[in-house]
Enzyme design. Structure first.
Site: not given
Ligand SMILES: N[C@H](CCC[C@H](N)C(=O)O)C(=O)O
Length: 287
Positions: A68, A77, A169, A201, A219-220, A228-229, A231
């Site tokens: 991140n 991700c 999440h 997240n 996002e975390r 966020c996929g 998410g």
């Molecule tokens: N911030 C997330 C990682 C990126 C997830 C997001 N960008 C996606 O597309 O799933 C975490 O630390 O769990």
């Protein structure tokens, strides 16, 4: 003496990362975490939501590692996986349209869909959502699953539904997505809340049809992102669990940066995610 690092900047629905191919090239990078912070800086770096490394794997065709913006390493991700799949196919790291990508939360199946010889859309089998409180992880509470559970913030009560897609999440259902308290609840829960020892997240969902939701995310480790996929997958799971969407339907998730198409299969319990992946630019980063 600075280190020259060739990179590719890519985005999935506006969720952009700096990608470094460590399959085709060997680069001695002292700290991936430090590189993520430096590269993500919009003023003194490249500008991104973080850093993604494509590295060799002995469990899959390739491996994705994601860091991140704050340097913390994520375990999955979704937008990153689609971009890694596009990069791997177009740069010859794989020679098939369907292949496997390892992440810190397991191995996923990827399939690229071509348009005029280029990768247009990518489908990722994101595996099974995890609903067990202890594996989110979330502390406190005695129910096995976290579904519409009250959580207090500034003398207000919000109902959280928690889902892990390999990363944690917390989802909140709202009447109007534009009125979601994302800038309040996001920072409050994302990085240092005692109930979430690995962070969270934080996502907000407005149902707009029996097969469509709006979803926004804090996002975390990166704060507000365009998409966020993982998410979006968690949001569909939470929406099915609370009776707002259906399994085995292709549900459209509208995010700030565009749409993802997500189906939670009742037979395998796996979640399939389909969406775009775009190359923005290539360059050399001087570390
Ligand atoms: N911030 C997330 C990682 C990126 C997830 C997001 N960008 C996606 O597309 O799933 C975490 O630390 O769990």
């Amino acid at each position: 003496m600075s280190i020259e690092i060739p990179f590719t900047k890519m985005h999935g629905l506006g969720n952009c990362y700096v990608y470094i191919d460590l399959v085709s090239q060997l680069i001695d990078i002292p700290s991936y975490s430090d590189l993520a912070v430096k590269a993500a800086d919009a003023h003194t770096g490249i500008g991104s939501d973080g850093l993604i490394l494509i590295v060799p794997s002995n469990r899959a065709d390739i491996m994705m590692r994601i860091f991140n913006k704050d340097g913390s390493e994520g375990k999955n991700c979704g937008n990153g996986l689609r971009c890694v799949a596009k990069y791997a196919y177009e740069h010859g790291l794989v020679n098939r349209k369907s292949f496997k990508i390892e992440t810190l939360s397991g191995v996923v199946d990827a399939e690229v869909h071509l348009k005029d010889g280029q990768v247009d859309l990518v489908t990722i089998d994101m595996g099974k959502p995890v609903l067990d409180r202890k594996r989110i992880p979330m502390k406190g509470g005695d129910q096995e699953k976290v579904i519409d559970e009250p959580i207090s913030f500034n003398d207000q009560t919000f109902n959280i539904t928690a889902v892990s897609m390999g990363n944690p999440h917390g989802l909140f259902f709202v009447e109007k997505i534009d009125e979601a308290p994302i800038h309040e609840l996001g920072p409050f829960l994302a990085d240092h809340h005692p109930a979430f020892p690995e962070g969270l997240n934080v996502g907000f969902i407005e149902k707009i049809a029996n097969d469509a939701i709006e979803y926004r995310v804090w996002e975390r480790g990166s704060g507000m992102t365009q998409a966020c996929g993982t998410g979006a997958c968690a949001a569909v799971a939470a929406s099915v669990l609370t009776g707002r969407l259906s399994m085995d339907e292709t549900n459209t998730v509208h995010l700030a940066g565009g749409d993802l198409y997500i189906k939670w299969l009742s037979d395998s319990q796996h979640v399939l995610m389909t969406g775009g992946a775009t190359t923005i630019c290539k360059g050399i980063f001087y570390l």
